[in-house]
Design an enzyme around this catalytic site. Sequence first.
Site, PDB file in Angstrom:
ATOM      1  N   LYS A 163     -51.295  44.961 -45.148  1.00 17.25           N
ATOM      2  CA  LYS A 163     -52.264  44.289 -44.286  1.00 17.25           C
ATOM      3  C   LYS A 163     -53.642  44.797 -44.653  1.00 17.25           C
ATOM      4  O   LYS A 163     -53.825  45.940 -45.080  1.00 17.25           O
ATOM      5  CB  LYS A 163     -51.980  44.513 -42.797  1.00 17.25           C
ATOM      6  CG  LYS A 163     -52.110  45.929 -42.269  1.00 17.25           C
ATOM      7  CD  LYS A 163     -53.508  46.423 -41.940  1.00 17.25           C
ATOM      8  CE  LYS A 163     -54.232  45.471 -41.000  1.00 17.25           C
ATOM      9  NZ  LYS A 163     -55.640  46.006 -40.761  1.00 17.25           N
ATOM     10  N   ASN A 210     -66.856  40.409 -37.680  1.00 21.74           N
ATOM     11  CA  ASN A 210     -67.003  41.809 -37.305  1.00 21.74           C
ATOM     12  C   ASN A 210     -67.914  42.030 -36.117  1.00 21.74           C
ATOM     13  O   ASN A 210     -67.820  43.052 -35.440  1.00 21.74           O
ATOM     14  CB  ASN A 210     -67.478  42.598 -38.534  1.00 21.74           C
ATOM     15  CG  ASN A 210     -66.341  42.844 -39.499  1.00 21.74           C
ATOM     16  OD1 ASN A 210     -65.487  43.673 -39.271  1.00 21.74           O
ATOM     17  ND2 ASN A 210     -66.307  42.071 -40.567  1.00 21.74           N
ATOM     18  N   THR A 256     -63.773  41.818 -29.143  1.00 18.95           N
ATOM     19  CA  THR A 256     -63.631  40.851 -28.063  1.00 18.95           C
ATOM     20  C   THR A 256     -62.729  39.700 -28.455  1.00 18.95           C
ATOM     21  O   THR A 256     -62.384  38.887 -27.647  1.00 18.95           O
ATOM     22  CB  THR A 256     -65.004  40.301 -27.665  1.00 18.95           C
ATOM     23  OG1 THR A 256     -65.641  39.742 -28.816  1.00 18.95           O
ATOM     24  CG2 THR A 256     -65.865  41.369 -27.083  1.00 18.95           C
ATOM     25  N   THR A 278     -53.998  42.192 -38.487  1.00 13.14           N
ATOM     26  CA  THR A 278     -55.086  42.253 -37.496  1.00 13.14           C
ATOM     27  C   THR A 278     -56.009  41.048 -37.741  1.00 13.14           C
ATOM     28  O   THR A 278     -55.759  39.976 -37.228  1.00 13.14           O
ATOM     29  CB  THR A 278     -55.853  43.591 -37.572  1.00 13.14           C
ATOM     30  OG1 THR A 278     -56.240  43.842 -38.926  1.00 13.14           O
ATOM     31  CG2 THR A 278     -54.976  44.740 -37.082  1.00 13.14           C
ATOM     32  N   GLU A 319     -62.427  39.327 -45.182  1.00 15.15           N
ATOM     33  CA  GLU A 319     -63.005  38.656 -44.014  1.00 15.15           C
ATOM     34  C   GLU A 319     -64.172  37.757 -44.414  1.00 15.15           C
ATOM     35  O   GLU A 319     -65.181  38.216 -44.945  1.00 15.15           O
ATOM     36  CB  GLU A 319     -63.459  39.696 -42.997  1.00 15.15           C
ATOM     37  CG  GLU A 319     -62.277  40.414 -42.365  1.00 15.15           C
ATOM     38  CD  GLU A 319     -62.683  41.597 -41.498  1.00 15.15           C
ATOM     39  OE1 GLU A 319     -61.819  42.075 -40.749  1.00 15.15           O
ATOM     40  OE2 GLU A 319     -63.835  42.047 -41.583  1.00 15.15           O
ATOM     41  N   THR A 347     -59.096  50.129 -46.886  1.00 14.82           N
ATOM     42  CA  THR A 347     -58.754  50.123 -45.470  1.00 14.82           C
ATOM     43  C   THR A 347     -57.600  49.173 -45.267  1.00 14.82           C
ATOM     44  O   THR A 347     -57.782  47.975 -45.144  1.00 14.82           O
ATOM     45  CB  THR A 347     -59.945  49.702 -44.625  1.00 14.82           C
ATOM     46  OG1 THR A 347     -60.972  50.626 -44.883  1.00 14.82           O
ATOM     47  CG2 THR A 347     -59.615  49.729 -43.159  1.00 14.82           C
TER      48      THR A 347
END
Length: 393
Positions: A168, A388, A393, A142, A265, A179
Amino acid sequence: MDIKGFQFSAVEAAIKKPGRKDLALIYSEVPAAASAVFTRNAVKAAPVLLSMERIRSGRVQALIVNSGNANACTGEAGMLVARDTSRLVAEALGIADEGIQVSSTGVIGVQMPQERITAAIPGLVEGLSSGTLDDIAQAIMTTDTFPKMEARSGQAGGISYSVAGIAKGAGMIMPNMATMLSFIISDAAVEPAFLDKAFRRAVDASFNAITVDGDMSTNDTCLIMANGAAGNPPIQEDTPEAAIFEELLHEVLLSLAKQIVRDGEGATKFVEICVTGAKNDQDAKRAALSIANSSLVKTAFFGQDANWGRIFAAVGYSGAEVVPAKLNLHFDDVCMASKGVFAGGDAEQRGSEVLRKKEFRVVVDLGLGRGMATVYTSDLSHDYVSINADYRT
């Protein structure tokens, strides 16, 4: 690495948007001994609920997984999609529906486009003869920036076998489970009860010892399948072969867990947090996770600011037993604080130099006992907020 008795396939179903493979299938040619752990979040996605129900049998023959949509918080409609997807795959493969695990990752709260999945399943099954494990690793990404894979090989009874895994995860990473999705396969024959114990121990020391941002998802799943296609005598608990298998399994899972942290991230740092001298191991892990999840600590890491007081503060509110006058702190080999106070001298400058590195170690000694724990984390950067803020979008 060749994993006997498994086939792989990935296709584009345009679940979220077109342009990439997002639906994948792992198929064992025979039913495999299996174990799985799932999120402890009280809000669980439909595929998690279905897979939890089925894993009780201890046997799995296939896994269907998608990215782009979590199928979480989707009510009865979401559960119907999970069951229908499983049924269609079972019919196409000619195997029992109950032997299929279902997994999803992506946006929460959006209904799954069942018609796109249904249309993609025939091509998914037809592609099993030509797919690779790398295809699966790519399809489940993702916000990941790279696919995560690891493999090891061993022997039992003079017969070679392999253990391989993919994962992932980059954001919403927090223990119990982190997560993430991770799927481990092996062609070794392993006694089911031992497989379950060894797998859970390996998860605790790897995926349950990482944190990126303290968030826990609705879809976390870690599954292992061992189909025995290598032809070795079944690996039994309390044997030399069992010790070797468990070590290989641990190495694969820990490597995947560390890859997730390195891909956190917006992360620019990989940090090992080690707490020693705790009253017990549980206290050590509480303190280590408190440090690793502190936004103030993580932003200091990003800013390369040797603000050691934030670390002691995080230890103090962790719930672990703490005596401030016994606390010691090191950044790598630099002593930042001793017996609860600043080490003085050039510690600030030398500590900041450590934090400039891409990888470093933080060691806190509580001075109370023999408990210890290690967790792995990343820093918290401007990019984390941007990623995040724009995720949907």
